[in-house]
Design an enzyme around this catalytic site. Structure first.
Site, mmCIF file in Angstrom:
data_model
loop_
_atom_site.group_PDB
_atom_site.id
_atom_site.type_symbol
_atom_site.label_atom_id
_atom_site.label_comp_id
_atom_site.label_asym_id
_atom_site.label_seq_id
_atom_site.Cartn_x
_atom_site.Cartn_y
_atom_site.Cartn_z
ATOM 1 N N LYS A 92 45.568 37.631 33.140
ATOM 2 C CA LYS A 92 44.772 38.842 33.345
ATOM 3 C C LYS A 92 45.284 40.005 32.496
ATOM 4 C CE LYS A 92 42.688 37.599 37.749
ATOM 5 N NZ LYS A 92 41.338 37.370 37.224
ATOM 6 N N TYR A 151 44.459 31.423 46.670
ATOM 7 C CA TYR A 151 43.558 31.152 45.544
ATOM 8 C C TYR A 151 44.416 31.134 44.278
ATOM 9 C CZ TYR A 151 40.179 31.512 41.829
ATOM 10 O OH TYR A 151 39.475 31.275 40.678
ATOM 11 N N ASP A 186 52.804 32.810 41.440
ATOM 12 C CA ASP A 186 51.561 33.050 40.706
ATOM 13 C C ASP A 186 51.354 34.561 40.625
ATOM 14 O OD1 ASP A 186 49.010 33.362 39.757
ATOM 15 O OD2 ASP A 186 48.067 31.962 41.146
ATOM 16 N N TYR A 191 30.066 31.944 39.530
ATOM 17 C CA TYR A 191 29.638 31.818 40.927
ATOM 18 C C TYR A 191 28.215 32.332 41.125
ATOM 19 C CZ TYR A 191 34.604 31.017 41.566
ATOM 20 O OH TYR A 191 35.873 30.509 41.475
#
Length: 443
Positions: A276, A143, A247, A15
């Site tokens: 993660k 997200y 998720d 980003y």
């Protein structure tokens, strides 16, 4: 050309623009919860490398596992072969996951795990003769990743992928539950549950699954919501025969104070994604777990195969590291450590007040200061760096998701520096706003 000047001119960072306005920090080594820069400065890491280094950096147990596996077999294709690191990791994940999740698929990254989960749901319905069930429900502020399937279940209006809205699978979005400070907090969830119920009633015949981030919506706003909402939302989906995809990439493996955030609501999804912290910030790896219903459904009709197979699927090195990471959770009292983090941040921020601070919330290893303005992230980061702490705020959110192994002293330092950096930035912004008002001519 200097390496970091080359980087600034030629390498995209997450980003970020290219060329970058400023060079990235030059990191040279890590240890525990500390990042050492090329110039010798040391920074306490408040981010645990985007929430992944849950045991801190260079943990000796994980380093030893990685070193041993490197000498033996760093990689072999998973097509036609299996190996002990994969089978041991799969068994460990099945042992600690909700009891109905008994089958595992290994993926490359969290975003790919979401792709696989979506694909599992779609292929399940096709295999049992209901191909019309081909859309998904997600929540506003959701997200789930940066790849195309994952982007299609991210918030299409306020999310970071609105640029691609016209290129994505058209899905459905229910009103997000209200923000709470703790999952057990009683809240009025009726409006958001009514939104979900209406979508389900009207579209259940075409909906494959409801995908959600349990209890904490991460990059879409660091929003905590109540376990009661999740429990009732899951019941609605069961009533309308819509699959549940949890998720847990950000929340799984202890981040919220439970091993899986679904435990707050005592629900078991049909499909669950992990990433993660799974591989302790060492190497990219993710996993998708599913129940017998999904496995049997996919297997019963042609082609009878789950149609996905990454080149580096079940990479032995990554699996060995992940197995060591999962086992570490049994070797120390991570739950007490995470609860201590919550207590330290909550206590440190008790007196923090300013008109532009609209919310402070802490749950397990997630601590958030939400602002009323989105133009201070860079300044806050700069102030934190001056005080030896690495933060990466985004938009209105200043947050920390540190390693579970962080000492109380380190956590207190991060909490105090965050508070200080936020207040310095807000005071500087107030002065600038006042100066601008004084410069405006009277009309």
């Amino acid at each position: 050309m200097n390496n970091f000047l080359f980087d600034q001119q030629h390498i995209w960072h997450p980003y970020n623009r290219l060329p970058a306005r400023q060079p990235a920090l030059a990191a040279s080594s890590t240890q525990g919860c500390t990042i050492t820069l090329d110039d010798g400065r040391q920074l306490l890491d408040a981010m645990s490398s985007w929430w992944s280094a849950i045991h801190g950096y260079n943990h000796p147990t994980i380093i030893a596992a990685a070193s041993e596996q490197l000498q033996k077999m760093p990689h072999i294709m998973f097509g036609g072969f299996s190996h002990q690191p994969a089978t041991e990791l799969a068994q460990a994940l099945i042992d600690i996951s909700p009891p109905s999740l008994t089958h595992t698929f290994f993926a490359d990254s969290g975003s790919i795990a979401v792709e696989v989960a979506l694909k599992m749901a779609l292929q399940y319905w096709k295999s049992i003769g209901q191909p019309r069930k081909s859309r998904f429900i997600a929540l506003q502020h959701a997200y789930h990743g940066d790849t195309f399937g994952a982007m299609s279940v991210c918030d299409p209006v306020d999310g970071m992928h609105h640029l691609f809205a016209d290129n994505l699978m058209p899905n459905l979005f229910a009103k997000a539950p209200p923000i709470c400070h703790h999952p057990s907090e009683p809240l009025d969830n009726q409006a958001c549950l009514a939104s979900l119920a209406q979508i389900l009633e009207q579209h259940h015949h075409e909906i494959a699954a409801f995908i959600f981030e349990p209890i904490v919506q991460g990059a879409g706003g660091m929003r905590f919501y109540s376990a009661d909402y999740l429990k009732e939302a899951a019941a609605l989906c069961r009533h309308y025969d819509v699959l549940l995809i949890a998720d847990e990439i950000a929340t799984g493996l202890g981040r919220t104070g439970k091993l899986f955030a679904c435990e707050w609501a005592d629900i078991e999804p049909d499909i669950l994604t992990l990433g993660k912290g799974l591989s302790a910030g060492m190497i990219s790896l993710a996993a998708v777990l599913c129940n017998e219903r999904i496995r049997a459904g996919i297997s019963q009709a042609a082609p009878g195969l789950l149609m996905h197979g990454p080149t580096f699927m079940a990479n032995p090195l990554a699996c060995r590291i992940a197995h060591a990471s999962v086992k570490l959770l049994n070797d120390y009292d991570w739950q007490t450590a995470v609860t201590q983090l919550q207590h330290i941040f909550s206590q440190a921020w008790q007196g923090l007040a300013h008109p532009d601070i609209v919310g402070i919330r802490c749950l397990g290893g997630v601590a958030v200061i939400e602002l009323n303005r989105d133009d201070l992230a860079g300044l806050i980061q700069e102030f934190a760096l001056e005080e030896g702490v690495w933060l990466r705020p985004f938009g209105k959110l200043v947050y920390s998701m540190p390693a579970y192994t962080m000492t109380a002293t380190e956590a207190q330092q991060i909490a105090q520096v965050m508070a200080s950096a936020v207040m310095k930035a807000l005071i500087a912004a107030d002065k600038q706003d006042t100066a601008l008002k004084q410069q405006r001519p009277f009309v």
